[in-house]
Design a protein around this motif. Sequence first.
Motif, PDB file in Angstrom:
ATOM      1  N   PRO A 196       0.895  -1.301  -0.052  1.00 12.82           N
ATOM      2  CA  PRO A 196      -0.081   0.103  -0.019  1.00 12.82           C
ATOM      3  C   PRO A 196       0.905   1.354   0.210  1.00 12.82           C
ATOM      4  CG  PRO A 196      -0.911  -1.707   1.465  1.00 12.82           C
ATOM      5  CD  PRO A 196       0.183  -1.917   1.282  1.00 12.82           C
ATOM      6  N   LEU A 197       2.038   1.255   0.584  1.00 12.80           N
ATOM      7  CA  LEU A 197       2.830   2.456   0.519  1.00 12.80           C
ATOM      8  C   LEU A 197       3.267   2.713  -0.779  1.00 12.80           C
ATOM      9  CD1 LEU A 197       5.051   1.983   3.770  1.00 12.80           C
ATOM     10  CD2 LEU A 197       2.793   3.030   3.849  1.00 12.80           C
ATOM     11  N   VAL A 215       0.692   6.915  -6.638  1.00 12.14           N
ATOM     12  CA  VAL A 215      -0.202   7.846  -7.004  1.00 12.14           C
ATOM     13  C   VAL A 215      -0.175   9.323  -6.806  1.00 12.14           C
ATOM     14  CG1 VAL A 215      -2.191   6.171  -7.177  1.00 12.14           C
ATOM     15  CG2 VAL A 215      -1.759   7.661  -5.101  1.00 12.14           C
ATOM     16  N   GLY A 216       1.141   9.595  -6.341  1.00 11.50           N
ATOM     17  CA  GLY A 216       1.652  10.850  -5.910  1.00 11.50           C
ATOM     18  C   GLY A 216       1.175  11.539  -4.764  1.00 11.50           C
ATOM     19  N   LYS A 245       3.748  13.018   1.973  1.00  9.79           N
ATOM     20  CA  LYS A 245       4.049  12.229   3.228  1.00  9.79           C
ATOM     21  C   LYS A 245       2.698  12.137   4.008  1.00  9.79           C
ATOM     22  CE  LYS A 245       7.471  10.397   4.605  1.00  9.79           C
ATOM     23  NZ  LYS A 245       8.860  10.008   3.909  1.00  9.79           N
ATOM     24  N   ILE A 246       1.924  13.148   4.378  1.00  9.53           N
ATOM     25  CA  ILE A 246       1.092  13.029   5.265  1.00  9.53           C
ATOM     26  C   ILE A 246      -0.028  12.214   4.965  1.00  9.53           C
ATOM     27  CG2 ILE A 246      -0.830  14.428   6.352  1.00  9.53           C
ATOM     28  CD1 ILE A 246       1.855  15.220   7.449  1.00  9.53           C
ATOM     29  N   GLN A 247      -0.242  12.326   3.459  1.00 11.54           N
ATOM     30  CA  GLN A 247      -1.325  11.426   2.959  1.00 11.54           C
ATOM     31  C   GLN A 247      -1.038   9.832   3.071  1.00 11.54           C
ATOM     32  OE1 GLN A 247      -1.327  13.475  -1.046  1.00 11.54           O
ATOM     33  NE2 GLN A 247      -3.400  14.316  -0.591  1.00 11.54           N
ATOM     34  N   LEU A 248       0.291   9.725   3.030  1.00 11.38           N
ATOM     35  CA  LEU A 248       1.017   8.387   2.600  1.00 11.38           C
ATOM     36  C   LEU A 248       0.433   7.821   4.306  1.00 11.38           C
ATOM     37  CD1 LEU A 248       3.290   6.633   1.130  1.00 11.38           C
ATOM     38  CD2 LEU A 248       4.614   7.382   2.940  1.00 11.38           C
TER      39      LEU A 248
END
Lengths: 278, 264, 259
Positions: free
Chosen positions: C164-165, C171-172, C175-178
Motif C-alpha cells: 500500500p505504501l 499515485v503521487g 508524506k501526510i497522505q501516505l
Amino acid sequence: MIEFHNVSKVYPNGTRGLNNINLTIHQGEMVVIVGLSGAGKSTLLRSINRLHDITEGDIQINGQSITEASGSGLRRIRRGIGMIFQSFNLVKRSTVLRNVLSGRVGHHSTLRTVLGMFPAEDTELAMDALERVNIRDKAYSRADQLSGGQQQRVSIARALAQQPQIILADEPVASLDPLTTRQVMDDLQRINRDLNITTIINLHFIDLARQYATRIIGLRAGEVVFDGTPEEATDEVFSHIYGRSIHRDEVLGDHPPGEDIVTVIPDPAPARTDGVKS
Amino acid sequence: MNTLTTKPLWYRIRPWVWIILLIAIYLWAFNGLNFEGVQSTAKSVSLSIIDGFAHPDWDYVYDPEGEDLLRGLLDTLIISILGTFVSAFLCIPFAFWAAANVSRLRAVSGTGKVVLSVIRVFPEMIVAILFIKAVGPGSFAGVLALGVHSIGMLAKLYSESIETIDPGPSEALTAAGASKLQVLWFAVLPQVIPQFLSYSLYRFEINMRSATTLGLVGAGGIGTPLLFALQMRNWNRVGVILLGIIILVVLTDLISGWIRKRIV
Amino acid sequence: MKAATIEAPQRYKRYLTWIFFVVLIVVCAIQTDVTPYQLIVGLPQMGTLLAEMVPPDWSYLPTIWKPMVETIQIALVGTMLGGILAIPFALLCAYNVMPNRTVSVPVRLILNLVRTVPDLLFAAIFVAIFGIGPFAGMLAIMFFSFGLIAKLTFEAIESIDPGPLEAMTAVGANKIQLIVFGVLPQAMPHYMSYLLYAFEVNVRAASVLGLVGAGGIGLLLDRSLGLFRYDRAAIIILLTLVIVLVIDYGSTVLRRKLL
C-alpha cells in the motif's frame, strides 16, 4: 519370535483399529506390512513395543508378554526392539553421536545416563552402528545439518546401538526421495541379513514391498487379509488388500504419481528378486 | 422483524457508544487527579534540576573510602544477575506444571497458568518490601524479590516453549526403553534449553531496569544512594547516578542481546 | 582409513563457558553476602510476617478504595497522554516512513534513553517539581509508557505490508497522505493493542508510585508497613492483586478482539 494371540484394539470412540489378529513372526524375517492408510498398519507396528496399547489379546516377544509388562520390565523388552520413524525423530540440535547414544539409555540406570557416563564400549558401539550405515564421518555434526536420507540413517544407527533382536520401521521412506529410499531400504535389508535382526516395515509402495520383503502381510480394516511370500502377492492380491485398483503413486517406479493404472505394474527386476528369495 | 430493524441501528451507533464511554471515563479520570496548578517553586526547582543534570557530581563516581557510584552500579548488576539466576531455576518446575502437553489433565496446566499469572501481576516492589521484612534491608532482599517475581513471566515463556517441542524424539526414546527422566533429559531438554537461556537473558535485561529502583524501598543497589540524593535535593548527584544507570542499562542490553543472537 | 581419523572435537570452549558462569555466580554471591544460610534464617521471619497478615483488616477497605481508584485514574490518563505523544515519535523512528536517517536515528536514540530511566525516578523528579500527589505520578506514567508504546509501535510500523505504501507513492501522495492512508490503517490495531498492554503495565507501576509520594495506593501501603500494620498491608495487597487481575483479564480479551 513375535506372537500375536487374538489381538484387538478398540479406540475410546468405538473405532476398531485391530480385529482379532493372530500372527507368528520368526527371528530373522523381513516382514513388510501393506494396506491403505487407516488400515491399522501403524497401530499393529506400535502395539509390538506398546507405544500403543491393545484392548484385547496378548503379544509375546520371545516368550515374554509385553501386554502384561510394566515399569522396568516393559523398558527391558523395549530396549530389545529398535524403532525407525517416518520423520526420523532425532533431536535436531544434538550431535549425531549423542542421538545414537540415546539408543543406549535403556541399558543403563537413569542416574548414570543423565550424568553422561556412558561406558567407552557404548561410544564404540555407536560408532560401529554409524559405520554400518556409512555416516561415521558425520558423528560430531549436528543432526539438523544432515540431509533427510542421512538423518534416517542416523535413526537406523540409533536403533542398531540398542543391539536389538527386532527392528520396527514405520513408513521409513515416506518422506524421502526415490534414490535415498533405495539406499535406506538397502541398509535395512543388509542389517536384517548380516545381523539376523527381525525387521518389520510398514510401506505403501507395493513394488518396494515385493522387492525387499521375505514375507508380506496385508491389512484391511484392522484384519489380516493376506500373509504370504512376495511371489504370492500378485497384483490381484494387492487389489484385494486395497479393496480397489492400484494407483500409480503406490508404486515407486518411474511413473508420474496421481493417475490410476489398473494392472500395469512392472515386474520386479530379476536381479532384485534373487536377493529376496534367499 | 424486530431484530432486523434494531441490529443495523446498533451497528451504526456502536462506535459512538464506545467514544462517549471513553470520553466519560477520561473526564472521570482527569477529574480524579485534581490538578491544583503548578507550584510557585516549580520553576526554580526545575532550573536547579536542569543545572544539576548539566553538572553531574563527578567526584561521586569513585570514592576509595565509601559508597560511590561504581559500587552501587556493581551491586545493581549483581542483584539482577543473581535474581535472574535464581528465577531461571525456580521457574522450571512451574513451567512443566503449566505446560499443556506434560500432563493429560487440563486442570493441572490450567491451575499452573493461573498461579503464574498471579505471581506475574504482583509488583516486584511489593515483593521486595515483603522480603526486606524477612531478611532485612540489603541486596539479598533484592535478589529474592527479583528471583520470585521473575518466575511469573519466565515460567510462562518456558512453558510455551515446552508446548511447542517436537514430540518425535520423546516417542523414539520411549520406544528405546527410556525411563520418564531419561526421555526428559535426552529428548525434551536439548530442544528447550537454548530457548530457556535466551528467555532468561531477556528477563535479565528487564531485571536490570527493576534493580535500579529496588533500592528506593531498601532492597540494595544504586537505588538507595539515589533515594538519599533525591531527598537532599542533591541534583548534581542525581544527575551522575542517572547517567550511570543509563550507561549500565545500555551496556548490559548490548551484551545480552549479542549473546542471545549467538544462542539461537 | 577415513573413519579412523574421526576425533571428538575439542570441548574446552564449552567447559570454559561453564566455569566462567559458575565463578561469576559465586563471586556475585560473595560480593552481596547472599547465602542460602541467610535465607534459612530469614524464612521463619517471613512466616511470622505472613502470619501477621492474617486475617486482613477488612474494615480498612473503604479507606483504601479512593486511593485505589486514583491509581487507576493515574494509569488511564498517563497511558493515554503517553500514547498520544508516542505516535509522532514512532512515525519519525520507522525507516519505511522516514527513510532519512538524520531524523530517525537521533529520535531512536532519544527513545532508548527515555526507556532506560526507571519509572520511579521519573516520579521522584516530578514530585520534586510539582509537589506530592497524583499529578506527578501521572506525568511519570506518561513518560514511562511513551517510551514503551513508541518502541513497540515503530517496530509494528516497520513490519507493515509495503504494498500500500508503494501504491500511495505511485499515485503521487505526499508524506501526510501516505501516513494517513497507507500506514495508519495497518498499524492502528497494533497500536491499540499496545496501548492496552501499556495500561496493564501502568496499573501495576502506578500501584507502587506512592512509595515516592506520587499518589495512588502505594502511599498507604508504605504507611501501613511503617506502622507495622501488616493486616492493613495485606488488604491493600489483596485489593491491588484483584484489580490488576481484573484489568489484565479485560485487556487481554479486548486485545484478542483487536488483532
